[in-house]
Design a protein around this motif. Structure first.
Motif, PDB file in Angstrom:
ATOM      1  N   VAL A  73      13.642 -55.728  35.452  1.00  0.00           N
ATOM      2  CA  VAL A  73      14.462 -56.926  35.527  1.00  0.00           C
ATOM      3  C   VAL A  73      13.533 -58.084  35.859  1.00  0.00           C
ATOM      4  N   GLY A  74      13.635 -59.143  35.090  1.00  0.00           N
ATOM      5  CA  GLY A  74      12.849 -60.335  35.359  1.00  0.00           C
ATOM      6  C   GLY A  74      13.698 -61.364  36.069  1.00  0.00           C
ATOM      7  N   ASP A 171       8.943 -64.113  39.458  1.00  0.00           N
ATOM      8  CA  ASP A 171       8.050 -65.243  39.219  1.00  0.00           C
ATOM      9  C   ASP A 171       7.582 -65.823  40.548  1.00  0.00           C
ATOM     10  N   GLY A 172       6.283 -66.066  40.662  1.00  0.00           N
ATOM     11  CA  GLY A 172       5.763 -66.734  41.854  1.00  0.00           C
ATOM     12  C   GLY A 172       5.124 -65.789  42.842  1.00  0.00           C
ATOM     13  N   ASN A 173       5.069 -66.243  44.083  1.00  0.00           N
ATOM     14  CA  ASN A 173       4.380 -65.514  45.145  1.00  0.00           C
ATOM     15  C   ASN A 173       5.275 -64.435  45.758  1.00  0.00           C
ATOM     16  N   ILE A 182       7.186 -56.704  41.834  1.00  0.00           N
ATOM     17  CA  ILE A 182       5.858 -57.070  41.350  1.00  0.00           C
ATOM     18  C   ILE A 182       5.889 -58.561  41.070  1.00  0.00           C
ATOM     19  N   ASN A 183       4.931 -59.269  41.619  1.00  0.00           N
ATOM     20  CA  ASN A 183       4.923 -60.727  41.491  1.00  0.00           C
ATOM     21  C   ASN A 183       3.982 -61.164  40.376  1.00  0.00           C
ATOM     22  N   VAL A 184       4.410 -62.159  39.629  1.00  0.00           N
ATOM     23  CA  VAL A 184       3.621 -62.702  38.533  1.00  0.00           C
ATOM     24  C   VAL A 184       3.587 -64.219  38.691  1.00  0.00           C
ATOM     25  N   GLY A 187       4.819 -66.562  35.950  1.00  0.00           N
ATOM     26  CA  GLY A 187       5.329 -65.486  35.105  1.00  0.00           C
ATOM     27  C   GLY A 187       6.261 -65.945  34.009  1.00  0.00           C
ATOM     28  N   ASP A 188       6.906 -67.120  34.193  1.00  0.00           N
ATOM     29  CA  ASP A 188       7.821 -67.583  33.151  1.00  0.00           C
ATOM     30  C   ASP A 188       7.093 -67.962  31.875  1.00  0.00           C
ATOM     31  N   GLY A 189       5.786 -68.129  31.933  1.00  0.00           N
ATOM     32  CA  GLY A 189       5.007 -68.377  30.732  1.00  0.00           C
ATOM     33  C   GLY A 189       4.233 -67.166  30.250  1.00  0.00           C
ATOM     34  N   LYS A 190       4.342 -66.045  30.977  1.00  0.00           N
ATOM     35  CA  LYS A 190       3.559 -64.853  30.661  1.00  0.00           C
ATOM     36  C   LYS A 190       4.414 -63.644  30.297  1.00  0.00           C
ATOM     37  N   CYS A 191       5.605 -63.559  30.847  1.00  0.00           N
ATOM     38  CA  CYS A 191       6.392 -62.324  30.811  1.00  0.00           C
ATOM     39  C   CYS A 191       7.750 -62.584  30.173  1.00  0.00           C
ATOM     40  N   ALA A 192       8.128 -61.757  29.212  1.00  0.00           N
ATOM     41  CA  ALA A 192       9.335 -62.000  28.424  1.00  0.00           C
ATOM     42  C   ALA A 192      10.597 -62.063  29.272  1.00  0.00           C
TER      43      ALA A 192
END
Length: 259
Positions: A73-74, A171-173, A182-184, A187-192
């Motif tokens: 889940v994103g 997304d974020g920290n 898992i944090n990215v 992430g909104d520009g990297k992960c679908a």
């Protein structure tokens, strides 16, 4: 007599990569300026389409890699910074296929495209939700606690719809709100799935702010969506705050007069 420049241009504008390769070879001896310009324009168009396709496939590949192929889940937030309106958190669970064209950080997508993409996300997703934290709760508890609450509500809403993600991509920290987290960063520009959550949350919150604009027309929420535009600040200084303002965000512009 051969085809006109206009006819050639139309064919090039409609050609896919394979068709363009054939047309380009057939036009190699055509020195007309309009033809050469049309060939170059078609080349650039197809290169841009190829780059976009690679970018999109990269977002899905990144997600699969970071999650080890598990169901994810994103999640992403929208509306952290406005002076008015709720904080919104989107959560989206996407299947591996089909890929949704145009997925990206919502800030990088034109409004009309956001609406199209959001509608496709809702149709394709295994499940999705948008959860809100109201301005009064943001004032009472602060933004960090509000973010944690909203993300937790979004995860719970996804699970209540019968989907059990194995990975929570945030997304974020780090917020340390879930053992699956898992944090990215960006992430909104990297992960679908994070991009999908970003777009759905943005479209839903924007629509809500347009509804608020009808109730509180002095603040032009349909245009500024609650952010601190010059006109919005001027309206606060002249009108005071309305019930959807975040009082704790507005100390610089008002003496906290409410109506």
């Amino acid at each position: 007599m051969g085809p006109t420049v206009a006819e050639i241009k139309q064919k090039l504008q409609q050609a896919d990569a394979a068709e363009f390769a054939v047309l380009e070879r057939s036009l190699i001896a055509d020195t007309r300026k309009g033809v050469r310009a049309a060939v170059e324009s078609a080349r650039k168009r197809l290169a841009a389409l190829e780059a976009e396709q690679q970018r999109l496939e990269g977002m899905y590949a990144f997600q699969a890699d970071i999650a080890g192929g598990k169901l994810v889940v994103g999640l992403d937030e929208v509306g952290r910074g406005p002076l008015a309106g709720p904080l919104a958190v989107g959560a989206v669970v996407l299947p591996d296929e089909p890929h949704i064209a145009g997925l990206n950080d919502s800030k990088q997508v034109k409004p009309e495209e956001r609406e199209r993409i959001a509608e496709q996300v809702k149709q394709v997703a295994l499940t999705w939700t948008v959860q809100y934290i109201e301005p009064s709760d943001i004032d009472a508890h602060g933004m960090t606690a509000s973010l944690t609450t909203a993300f937790c509500r979004a995860i719970a809403a996804v699970e209540a719809q019968g989907v059990q993600p194995e990975v929570v991509l945030l997304d974020g920290n780090p917020l340390h709100l879930d053992a699956r987290e898992i944090n990215v960063v960006k992430g909104d520009g990297k992960c679908a799935s994070i991009a999908a959550a970003s777009i759905v949350a943005k479209v839903e919150r924007d629509a809500l702010m347009c509804e608020y604009a009808k109730r509180f027309p002095a603040y032009d929420f349909a245009s500024n969506k609650g952010y601190a535009s010059a006109a919005h600040i001027e309206a606060i200084e002249q009108q005071g705050l309305c019930p959807i303002h975040r009082v704790s965000f507005c100390h610089a512009f008002t003496q906290e007069s409410l109506f």
